[in-house]
Design a protein around this motif. Structure first.
Motif, PDB file in Angstrom:
ATOM      1  N   ALA A  93      68.132  61.568 -12.340  1.00 26.87           N
ATOM      2  CA  ALA A  93      68.995  61.806 -11.180  1.00 26.87           C
ATOM      3  C   ALA A  93      68.387  61.233  -9.910  1.00 26.87           C
ATOM      4  O   ALA A  93      69.079  60.597  -9.104  1.00 26.87           O
ATOM      5  N   PHE A  94      67.082  61.447  -9.717  1.00 27.58           N
ATOM      6  CA  PHE A  94      66.475  60.958  -8.486  1.00 27.58           C
ATOM      7  C   PHE A  94      66.358  59.438  -8.489  1.00 27.58           C
ATOM      8  O   PHE A  94      66.511  58.796  -7.439  1.00 27.58           O
ATOM      9  N   THR A  95      66.098  58.849  -9.642  1.00 24.71           N
ATOM     10  CA  THR A  95      66.039  57.389  -9.711  1.00 24.71           C
ATOM     11  C   THR A  95      67.387  56.780  -9.346  1.00 24.71           C
ATOM     12  O   THR A  95      67.463  55.786  -8.613  1.00 24.71           O
ATOM     13  N   GLN A  96      68.457  57.378  -9.834  1.00 23.28           N
ATOM     14  CA  GLN A  96      69.795  56.910  -9.469  1.00 23.28           C
ATOM     15  C   GLN A  96      70.049  57.102  -7.972  1.00 23.28           C
ATOM     16  O   GLN A  96      70.644  56.238  -7.316  1.00 23.28           O
ATOM     17  N   ALA A  97      69.602  58.229  -7.437  1.00 25.58           N
ATOM     18  CA  ALA A  97      69.786  58.490  -6.007  1.00 25.58           C
ATOM     19  C   ALA A  97      69.010  57.477  -5.169  1.00 25.58           C
ATOM     20  O   ALA A  97      69.499  56.999  -4.142  1.00 25.58           O
TER      21      ALA A  97
END
Length: 217
Positions: free
Chosen positions: A121-125
């Motif tokens: 999720a954070f990588t996508q963000a």
């Protein structure tokens, strides 16, 4: 796979945004209702202008007119210039807000997701965050020159956000231990700022990067 946070969650995080000077408490204390109302209006206008700048910069680039930003925000040009006397002041406010929101996503991911989905999720963000910079890189460099500590402090904060997410995943044994937040920024950022990388190609390459973070057997 747990899907990444939506754009609305990313943009609407609970992280405190920069407070415009007009919205600060009256140092004299006990302001009357009219003063409180004026400060509330100023705060709303400030936030609307920053949000509008996000939209306009993404659509038209960092060279977009200040009038276009004011029009998008639904305020007069005079209101815009009261908050942001120079274009570079607005660019800096947009960037600071983006960093605040990205840091909030890291905290939200750690609080609500299991370690590996939090990494995804954070990588996508981060990809979304970095992609928005493609249209106003020149203006960002000018902002960094104007405020030398802006880049270093923001970089430090983003490093901390990455390390919060990946450190937890490393402790859980689901992410290789020889990777740092700085490594991931160097891997992901070029996918977002390189205009030659299409959306479809960027998605595939990001999946390769994420898969490569798993521990080796």
């Amino acid at each position: 796979r747990v899907p990444p946070f939506s754009k609305e969650e990313f943009r609407g995080s609970a992280m405190k945004r920069p407070t415009p000077p007009e919205a600060l408490p009256d140092p004299a204390g006990s302001p009357d209702d009219s003063k409180r109302h004026l400060r509330a209006d100023a705060r709303r206008n400030y936030e609307r202008l920053v949000e509008a700048a996000h939209v306009v910069f993404a659509r038209d680039g960092g060279g977009a007119s200040m009038e276009a930003v004011a029009r998008e925000a639904g305020v007069g040009v005079g209101t815009l210039y009261r908050h942001f006397p120079k274009r570079i002041d607005l660019v800096e406010a947009v960037y600071r807000t983006d960093v605040d929101e990205l840091a909030a996503v890291a905290e939200k991911a750690v609080a609500n997701l299991e370690p590996w989905p939090a990494v995804e999720a954070f990588t996508q963000a981060f990809r979304r965050y970095a992609s928005t910079k493609r249209t106003f890189l020149t203006e960002l460099h000018e902002a960094f020159e104007k405020s030398p500590d802006l880049k270093s402090r923001s970089r430090e904060r983003i490093d901390q956000a990455w390390n919060l997410v990946i450190g937890r995943a490393q402790e859980a044994g689901v992410l290789r231990t020889d990777v740092t937040g700085a490594d991931l920024m160097q891997l992901v950022a070029p996918l977002c700022t390189n205009a030659a990388v299409s959306e479809e190609q960027g998605t595939r390459l990001l999946a390769v990067i994420i898969d490569g973070l798993r521990p080796t057997a």
